[in-house]
Structure formats: C-alpha cells, structure tokens
Scaffold this active site. Sequence first.
Site, short mmCIF file in Angstrom:
data_model
loop_
_atom_site.label_atom_id
_atom_site.label_comp_id
_atom_site.label_asym_id
_atom_site.label_seq_id
_atom_site.Cartn_x
_atom_site.Cartn_y
_atom_site.Cartn_z
N ARG A 44 -73.32 28.17 3.33
CA ARG A 44 -72.89 28.63 4.66
C ARG A 44 -73.39 27.73 5.79
O ARG A 44 -73.07 27.98 6.94
CB ARG A 44 -73.34 30.07 4.88
CG ARG A 44 -72.59 31.04 3.97
CD ARG A 44 -72.88 32.47 4.29
NE ARG A 44 -74.25 32.64 4.72
CZ ARG A 44 -74.70 33.64 5.45
NH1 ARG A 44 -73.90 34.57 5.85
NH2 ARG A 44 -75.98 33.71 5.79
N ASN A 45 -74.16 26.70 5.46
CA ASN A 45 -74.59 25.77 6.50
C ASN A 45 -73.37 24.93 6.88
O ASN A 45 -72.68 24.39 6.02
CB ASN A 45 -75.73 24.87 6.01
CG ASN A 45 -76.35 24.10 7.15
OD1 ASN A 45 -75.69 23.30 7.81
ND2 ASN A 45 -77.62 24.34 7.40
N ALA A 46 -73.11 24.82 8.16
CA ALA A 46 -71.89 24.15 8.65
C ALA A 46 -72.07 22.65 8.87
O ALA A 46 -71.17 22.01 9.41
CB ALA A 46 -71.44 24.81 9.94
#
Length: 169
Positions: A44-46
């Site tokens: 979920r890290n962009a």
Amino acid sequence: MTDQTGDRRLGFAPVVGTETRLLILGSLPGDASLKAAQYYAHPRNAFWPLIGGVLGEDLAAQPYEQRLERLKARGVGLWDVIASAERSGSLDAAIRSPEAADLRGLIGSLPRLRAVAFNGKLAAKSGRRIIGDVAGVGLIDLPSSSPAHAIPLTSKANVWNSLTDLVER
C-alpha cells in the site's frame, strides 16, 4: 534487517549512479521492506506509483531490480536519513535512538546532484538537520508515500510531480 537485539533496524545501502541528479530520502525502511530487502515493499506504499508518475513509467509493474535500474538511468537515487534505529513496527513515530546516515558524504560523491527530496515529515526534519546548506542543491519536502499518511494519492501526486524537471529525459 535487525541486529542481535531484535529491536534495532538497519537501513539499506544507497541506490545511486554516476548521473544522479535527484536524491529521494525516506526515514527508515519499514518491516515489509526489511523483510523483502527492498525499498518501499509494502503493497500500500505509493512510492513506486508516485515516482513512476514523475518518470512517466509504470515502475510498479516492473521487477524490483529493474525499477532500481530505471531510477538510476533517469538520474534518481534512493536512500534514507536514518542508518539504524530502534523501532517496533513500521511507524516513524516509533523510531528511537536513531543513528544518522552519512548524507553529507553521499551528497559530496554525487557531482551532478541538483536536489534532495524528502519523502515525509521525519525524513525532511532529520535530513535538513543532517545536510544543512549545500551549495547548488535544492531541498524539497514531499508528502509521505506511506499509507499511514492518509491524504488522497492525487494530492500526493500533485506535489511529487514537481520533481519532473529534475529527472533525465
């Protein structure tokens, strides 16, 4: 990675090339990244979509080693402001007893460097203190790519896209 105490987290080596013009600094890899031995490995890290948008490439779809090679080919480097620290979990707020990375040494080894961008508030606060003023190098604060920094991806991308002029075409 953790050392023998189990709480101390050790960061990764810098990812830079001879043509690095833009250095992006995070704080310290989180648990998912440490386990995978990869920068920004949390799903979920962009980070990868954000920097991919800056470069105009779908980096998130590429294998990790290829992502790093594409960054270096476009003049982008990665590292963290903290070399090691005690931390339970992945949140920056849980970092204790940080040991600073040798940012001034790395910056001094990058003759084409034009800017340092900080991925998040802790990276900016610590990094600016460590680096100080470096002639000819701009310092840019970015919203964190972390899912814990809950602002819309489009809002993050609007700021991250300011880096476009700093990358190799």
